[in-house]
Scaffold this active site. Sequence first.
Site, PDB file in Angstrom:
ATOM      1  N   CYS A 276       0.781  -1.206  -0.043  1.00 47.79           N
ATOM      2  CA  CYS A 276       0.184  -0.056   0.062  1.00 47.79           C
ATOM      3  C   CYS A 276       0.859   1.120   0.038  1.00 47.79           C
ATOM      4  O   CYS A 276       1.527   1.450   0.981  1.00 47.79           O
ATOM      5  CB  CYS A 276      -0.976   0.088   1.186  1.00 47.79           C
ATOM      6  SG  CYS A 276      -2.034   1.704   1.148  1.00 47.79           S
TER       7      CYS A 276
ATOM      8  N   CYS B  81      -5.260   5.911  -3.735  1.00 47.19           N
ATOM      9  CA  CYS B  81      -4.713   4.600  -3.650  1.00 47.19           C
ATOM     10  C   CYS B  81      -3.109   5.047  -4.352  1.00 47.19           C
ATOM     11  O   CYS B  81      -3.261   5.014  -5.600  1.00 47.19           O
ATOM     12  CB  CYS B  81      -5.366   3.670  -4.259  1.00 47.19           C
ATOM     13  SG  CYS B  81      -4.627   1.837  -4.460  1.00 47.19           S
TER      14      CYS B  81
END
Length: 301
Positions: A77, A225
């Site tokens: 991430c 994201c």
Amino acid sequence: MADARIPFLKMNGLGNDFVVFDARQASVALNPAQIAAIGSRDSGIGFDQMITVERSSAGAYAFMRIHNRDGSQVDACGNATRCIGRLLLGEAGLAAVTIETNAGLLHAFARESESNVAVDMGVPRFDWQSIPLAEEFADTTQIELQIGPIDAPVLHSPSVVNVGNPHAIFWVEDIDAYELDKLGPLLENHPIFPQKANISLAQVDSPREIRLRVWERGVGITLACGTAACATAVAAARKGLCERDVDVHLPGGAIGIEWRASDDHIIMSGETEIEFEGLLDLETLKYERTAAGDAVAEPVS
């Protein structure tokens, strides 16, 4: 009776938000149901991902473990890495730190301010087996995948790439013209993606500017994201749509992506924020805020 409360931080990178536990001294073991309860935006703290900072066994400054809101564990991430990088850079008093993840070793380094952090996300993978896909495609700049009627598909021919996790990017003229909340789950769980996939709608505004909306696997629509921004920038460069240094504009803000020509590493940089500090009761999963974060409260008149 021992205090069942443990400290945590609530952080975000461009609105992509996280609950962070420091598990280097005492482990933090939560099952998927507990993680989902804590992650609920209705009854819990609310987050896109839960992060536990643990001791590294690979000689890095720390190990970062990532769980999605549904309790599933993922390998990478980007925005979380920038947030954890900020914490570890401040703790270590260094200009750069190495963070171990399930996707490999990532390097975080400071930019012009404490809150602006860059991460070297490594080299993207394009081979169909590395993404992974369920069948062979020689060219992953676009694959045969569509939603809707054969003669008039709603979405079709995405680029696919792995940046620590699998991504599919659909190139469209208007990212707001599609019901991503309905199309996202269908595409995330499409049989072509054996490990599911993050689904992005990308709109190229210029050779240096991309607009992006993302359906994140195990999370849903997210304000930002980081790995999707990396995947989209790289895919756009491969298709000749953009240069190798671009700004990707997400609902939560802009993030800078450079796909470095010298070694093909992806450098991602942008702002981070500490929202607040708190204590979580492990027995009840209730929490309390104990301190404010970066935001300065407006004076009460």
